[in-house]
Design an enzyme around this catalytic site. Sequence first.
Site, PDB file in Angstrom:
ATOM      1  N   ARG A 290     -97.313 -21.022 -18.837  1.00  0.00           N
ATOM      2  CA  ARG A 290     -96.393 -20.632 -17.765  1.00  0.00           C
ATOM      3  C   ARG A 290     -95.028 -21.290 -17.921  1.00  0.00           C
ATOM      4  NH1 ARG A 290     -99.996 -19.549 -12.377  1.00  0.00           N
ATOM      5  NH2 ARG A 290    -102.012 -19.606 -13.375  1.00  0.00           N
ATOM      6  N   GLU A 553    -104.281  -8.150 -15.639  1.00  0.00           N
ATOM      7  CA  GLU A 553    -104.890  -7.709 -16.906  1.00  0.00           C
ATOM      8  C   GLU A 553    -105.072  -6.203 -17.044  1.00  0.00           C
ATOM      9  OE1 GLU A 553    -106.057 -10.202 -15.011  1.00  0.00           O
ATOM     10  OE2 GLU A 553    -105.453 -11.912 -16.257  1.00  0.00           O
ATOM     11  N   THR A 639     -99.602 -15.066 -23.413  1.00  0.00           N
ATOM     12  CA  THR A 639    -100.676 -14.632 -22.519  1.00  0.00           C
ATOM     13  C   THR A 639    -100.247 -14.597 -21.053  1.00  0.00           C
ATOM     14  OG1 THR A 639    -103.024 -14.870 -22.053  1.00  0.00           O
ATOM     15  CG2 THR A 639    -101.734 -16.896 -22.159  1.00  0.00           C
TER      16      THR A 639
HETATM   17  C1  DMJ Z   1    -102.727 -15.646 -16.420  1.00  0.00           C
HETATM   18  O1  DMJ Z   1    -102.293 -16.901 -16.065  1.00  0.00           O
HETATM   19  C2  DMJ Z   1    -102.851 -15.531 -17.904  1.00  0.00           C
HETATM   20  O2  DMJ Z   1    -102.845 -14.199 -18.226  1.00  0.00           O
HETATM   21  C3  DMJ Z   1    -104.061 -16.184 -18.452  1.00  0.00           C
HETATM   22  O3  DMJ Z   1    -104.223 -15.940 -19.817  1.00  0.00           O
HETATM   23  C4  DMJ Z   1    -105.306 -15.797 -17.724  1.00  0.00           C
HETATM   24  N1  DMJ Z   1    -105.058 -15.024 -16.582  1.00  0.00           N
HETATM   25  C5  DMJ Z   1    -104.025 -15.358 -15.703  1.00  0.00           C
HETATM   26  C6  DMJ Z   1    -103.801 -14.281 -14.666  1.00  0.00           C
HETATM   27  O4  DMJ Z   1    -104.923 -13.606 -14.302  1.00  0.00           O
END
Ligand code: DMJ
Length: 661
Positions: A290, A553, A639
């Site tokens: 983040r 997702e 991610t």
């Molecule tokens: C996010 O912080 C990221 O995508 C992480 O990889 C897992 N999922 C959360 C949100 O659902």
Amino acid sequence: YKPYHLSHHIPVHRQNMTTPALLPLSGRRIPTLSPGASSFPHHRATLRLSEKFILLLILSAFITLCFGAFFFLPDNSKHKRFDFGLEDVLIPHIDSEKEARHSSRQVIHGVGDHDEHRHREEEESLRDKIRADHERALQEAKEKLRKSKEELKAEIQTEKTKVVEDLKKKDGPKPLPPVPMPKLVGVKDGDPGDPDTKEKRDKIREMMKHAWDSYRQYGWGHNELKPIAKKGHSTNIFGNSQMGATIVDALDTLYIMGLHDEFKDGQEWIKQNLDFSVNAEVSVFEVNIRFIGGLLAAYYLSGQEVFKVKAVQLAEKLLPAFNTPTGIPWAMVNLKSGVGRNWGWASAGSSILAEFGTLHMEFVHLTYLTGNPAYYQKVMHIRKLLAKMDRPNGLYPNYLNPRTGRWGQHHTSVGGLGDSFYEYLLKAWLMSDKTDTEARKTYDDAIEAIERHLIRKSNGGLTFIGEWKNGHLERKMGHLTCFAGGMFALGADGSPDDKAGHYLQLGAEIAHTCHESYDRTVLKLGPEAFKFDSGLEAVAVRQNEKYYILRPEVIETYWYMWRFTHDPKYRQWGWEAAQAIDKYCRVSGGFSGVKDVYSSNPTYDDVQQSFFLAETLKYLYLLFSSDELLPLENWVFNTEAHPLPVLHLGNITLPGSETQR
Ligand code: DMJ
């Protein structure tokens, strides 16, 4: 000491006459005058010697006295000011010093009248200057006294701030070495062209503004927002810190959406307030994806140095987490003390695969930007260690003990605890401009084992990804697992044995299943986990799996599928989700998660997650934009949906990489 040394250089014949007076100093006994001493010359010499000795004593006493007087008697010149006016108070000793200098010049060099005149002039001009300074100081003092208390306070404050700023500049971080900026393509508007899509995109932008403005108003500086209570919120992943997680996570979305005033506002907060020297125990993974991911993306998009500097400062704070016997990092680290530990709930004190396996992208960029090989080496070490380990059925268990280097429980998941480890293998390859073939191979092998052991079709024909637990397959899929549809599509190109079509198809099937999980609810929002068991398909069974917390997702997968197929159903599905969020999660203080997606009257969880702004709204916005905005050939999304540019490392070698060594 001098006489003693000299005595050694006096010729022997002369020593007989002259050295006796020096004898005591050379340690020999003084000859004494005894009654009945017969030798007159010797007698006389003895008397002379005593006199000399006494004289010597007197002389040394006198020298000692002078020495003491010089250092310990008060300096008269300092008291002189009491005998004179204000000018003398402001120019202490000037007269006496100059007089001394002047007279010594006269004595030593015999300076004439002309010089004397010149010196007087010099003195006069110096005196004038001092007088003028004095006048000015008095004038300033008078002006100060005329000012109001508030004005004076404000002035003091300004001066204080200036001092603090100067100090910061002095002690601040050293500037980073300049590196060639990777080619940035597609940082543009991405206007979708047709008015209907544009309208939808505008709606998503409006939702972003509502989420941001609410956080700005009620939670500013806190990590997240409680949109019902209208106050700040935080979770244990950020320890007890107040690091403005939402600001950092949202920055690049604001930038992409053209919300530049909001972006500037966030940038200013970061510049003034984002400080990592806090006594807080944070999640290494969460802070990496983040904060570091968010700051790096903001840096690449906007070119503002402050983001890069902050990202590097934070990364330094995470490095102590790697001080474990194996180099597998702890899950948590205290930003101040550097002490790390693992989650209490993790099997046998293990670290989590999805956590230590989701650092690669950010850490490679950190090495690229700083020239510091440490980051790259840390993540490559993890990769090497994993490559050497046995894998049950070719699968990677979710738990690995950082002390022993042994797996914990043999649970495998493409959802929570495992998910982004696989994602980062693929993205490491993409990010390296497809040169990191080791990462690609590891990804392909892992996906092959996953397909063999975890992916099944339900009786109703829905493809799902289950979880492996102690030798059997649990037919349950998490909302988190739905990201894998997008991953399979993204990895299709470049897959072995020309299976691109197969993986694109697999991506489409997962997207379909996840859409079903949304469509089979009352709110048209997906549950946290859903089963494929005993006649139940794509629905949650347990009450504590029925919640929706604004996760991205499913929408993420829609977007990837849209980019690769341009099948309009993905935009349609995305729009359904956006409308449902706006209808059921929107409140006056922002957006909230809901506790039961099967209830027509849901209760709120009262949390506006930072990933809602970082991911959910960004993927929706991209879904309704043209492909020109952040093309996937040039950008790889971490991610947390933070776009990082592909590093064309063809002719650049990362410090610490094999080829350099
Ligand atoms: C996010 O912080 C990221 O995508 C992480 O990889 C897992 N999922 C959360 C949100 O659902």
